[in-house]
Design an enzyme around this catalytic site. Sequence first.
Site, PDB file in Angstrom:
ATOM      1  N   CYS A  54      49.468  47.333  47.415  1.00  0.00           N
ATOM      2  CA  CYS A  54      48.622  48.396  46.704  1.00  0.00           C
ATOM      3  C   CYS A  54      49.018  48.874  45.490  1.00  0.00           C
ATOM      4  O   CYS A  54      50.344  49.434  45.407  1.00  0.00           O
ATOM      5  CB  CYS A  54      48.361  49.382  47.797  1.00  0.00           C
ATOM      6  SG  CYS A  54      46.977  50.553  47.377  1.00  0.00           S
ATOM      7  N   MET A  98      41.325  47.899  52.527  1.00  0.00           N
ATOM      8  CA  MET A  98      41.112  48.866  51.117  1.00  0.00           C
ATOM      9  C   MET A  98      40.624  50.083  51.566  1.00  0.00           C
ATOM     10  O   MET A  98      39.785  50.750  52.413  1.00  0.00           O
ATOM     11  CB  MET A  98      39.686  48.188  50.742  1.00  0.00           C
ATOM     12  CG  MET A  98      39.785  46.907  50.034  1.00  0.00           C
ATOM     13  SD  MET A  98      38.335  46.093  49.415  1.00  0.00           S
ATOM     14  CE  MET A  98      37.423  45.501  51.064  1.00  0.00           C
ATOM     15  N   ASN A 154      45.521  35.782  49.516  1.00  0.00           N
ATOM     16  CA  ASN A 154      44.723  36.826  48.802  1.00  0.00           C
ATOM     17  C   ASN A 154      44.542  36.739  47.475  1.00  0.00           C
ATOM     18  O   ASN A 154      45.338  36.685  46.777  1.00  0.00           O
ATOM     19  CB  ASN A 154      45.006  38.031  49.600  1.00  0.00           C
ATOM     20  CG  ASN A 154      44.315  39.510  49.085  1.00  0.00           C
ATOM     21  OD1 ASN A 154      44.951  40.203  48.712  1.00  0.00           O
ATOM     22  ND2 ASN A 154      42.983  39.467  49.214  1.00  0.00           N
TER      23      ASN A 154
HETATM   24  C1  LIG Z   1      39.203  49.893  46.757  1.00  0.00           C
HETATM   25  C2  LIG Z   1      40.241  49.145  47.223  1.00  0.00           C
HETATM   26  C3  LIG Z   1      41.310  49.678  48.138  1.00  0.00           C
HETATM   27  C4  LIG Z   1      42.413  49.032  48.170  1.00  0.00           C
HETATM   28  N1  LIG Z   1      43.277  49.658  49.128  1.00  0.00           N
HETATM   29  C5  LIG Z   1      44.454  48.871  49.899  1.00  0.00           C
HETATM   30  C6  LIG Z   1      45.375  49.422  50.763  1.00  0.00           C
HETATM   31  O1  LIG Z   1      45.035  50.523  51.094  1.00  0.00           O
HETATM   32  N2  LIG Z   1      46.431  48.544  51.070  1.00  0.00           N
HETATM   33  C7  LIG Z   1      46.554  47.350  50.473  1.00  0.00           C
HETATM   34  O2  LIG Z   1      47.532  46.732  50.897  1.00  0.00           O
HETATM   35  N3  LIG Z   1      45.736  46.907  49.609  1.00  0.00           N
HETATM   36  C8  LIG Z   1      44.637  47.584  49.324  1.00  0.00           C
HETATM   37  N4  LIG Z   1      43.801  46.928  48.171  1.00  0.00           N
HETATM   38  C9  LIG Z   1      44.011  45.573  47.624  1.00  0.00           C
HETATM   39  C10 LIG Z   1      43.233  44.728  48.485  1.00  0.00           C
HETATM   40  O3  LIG Z   1      43.777  44.571  50.111  1.00  0.00           O
HETATM   41  C11 LIG Z   1      43.257  43.474  48.011  1.00  0.00           C
HETATM   42  O4  LIG Z   1      44.789  42.920  48.396  1.00  0.00           O
HETATM   43  C12 LIG Z   1      42.841  42.987  46.853  1.00  0.00           C
HETATM   44  O5  LIG Z   1      41.853  43.797  46.447  1.00  0.00           O
HETATM   45  C13 LIG Z   1      42.686  41.617  46.244  1.00  0.00           C
HETATM   46  O6  LIG Z   1      41.793  40.918  47.144  1.00  0.00           O
HETATM   47  P1  LIG Z   1      40.176  40.734  46.776  1.00  0.00           P
HETATM   48  O7  LIG Z   1      40.246  40.041  45.342  1.00  0.00           O
HETATM   49  O8  LIG Z   1      39.691  39.865  47.775  1.00  0.00           O
HETATM   50  O9  LIG Z   1      39.507  42.035  46.616  1.00  0.00           O
HETATM   51  C14 LIG Z   1      42.664  47.753  47.969  1.00  0.00           C
HETATM   52  C15 LIG Z   1      41.599  47.054  47.159  1.00  0.00           C
HETATM   53  C16 LIG Z   1      40.473  47.864  46.757  1.00  0.00           C
HETATM   54  C17 LIG Z   1      39.520  47.374  45.819  1.00  0.00           C
END
Ligand SMILES: Cc1cc2nc3c(=O)[nH]c(=O)nc-3n(C[C@H](O)[C@H](O)[C@H](O)COP(=O)(O)O)c2cc1C
Length: 342
Positions: free
Chosen positions: A100, A17, A203
Amino acid sequence: MKIGHIELPNSLFVAPMAGVTDRPFRQLCKRLGAGYAVSEMVTSRRDLWTSLKTSRRADHEGESAPIAVQIAGTDAAMMAEAAAYNVDRGAQVIDINMGCPAKKVCNRWAGSALMQDEALALRIVDAVVAACAPRNVPVTLKMRTGWCQAERNALRIARAAESAGVAMVTVHGRTREQGYKGEAEYETVAAVKAALRIPVVANGDIDSPAKAREVLQLTGADAIMVGRAAQGRPWIFREIAHFLATGELLPAPEVQQAKRWLIEHLGDHYGLYGEFAGVRSARKHIGWAVRALPGGEDFRSRMNLIESCEAQVRAVNDWFDQLAHTHRLLPAANEPFIEKTA
Ligand SMILES: Cc1cc2nc3c(=O)[nH]c(=O)nc-3n(C[C@H](O)[C@H](O)[C@H](O)COP(=O)(O)O)c2cc1C
């Protein structure tokens, strides 16, 4: 659980993230039960590698192995170069960001936007694998279920990536078009898992031990990855680990224990960012830690005005000490806060 030749302690992963999973946060999650944590993405733009932001992201001083770095970009040669650069700086796994929702690199959308152009996505995979294979560094891929509802091409891309030599695939159960709206679906993750021989990671929306078990059962995935639910609750990993191993829920942490973890985290955080940036960027972590607690919102507003590390630590200490007078335990995941009884 293995990524290529690299053995992991367990199959509970911290999601990358940007702006959150810096080295101090990754280390904290690993101490509290996560087996693996991917860094915030590093751009493939060479001109930004010396910027303070990127060099902090590429600093793995003292980080426990394996060190996994995510790279983001839209050009195969630049991505290969970025992979080599990060391997030279200690990366033991390179993760390609196709997950992302919003990131522009060189005026083109990177991340999950790459899923719209499968040929380009695979050129990037080929180039990064070619850069990493001679150094014995596994390449992994993080993606969504597809570009949009009508075009859920995760399975096609995952198959091609496996043939190209990718060592593990993570699928977030939403399309790029969805952003973070709606609920994650796990059928596509299950289909990817069923079709691949390499490990597949599920995920999206995993926010409790019970949800972790459910997603593992629904998808058959080799591992699960948790993002937002670890914000302010980094101990969720040990809660999940305990539940998966025993079928029982760990008691919620004591207020005083949560305080100690947060104070330790703040110390590491200031060490990486220094006083000025450290105090400001720590506010979100403190805010997440207190948001579900009584009086947490008030504290968050007051704390946002504090400008020094010393005063921030003192405020956190005092606030949790005060809370501990009336509450011994934090709320369990997804449960209302319970008053301490005599
Ligand atoms: C603040 C934030 C920043 C994120 N940055 C990235 C990132 O840099 N690269 C990426 O692949 N996913 C990024 N994601 C997505 C997360 O890795 C993840 O796939 C997504 O939040 C879903 O998982 P969760 O429901 O457990 O949060 C980001 C998510 C959030 C909330």
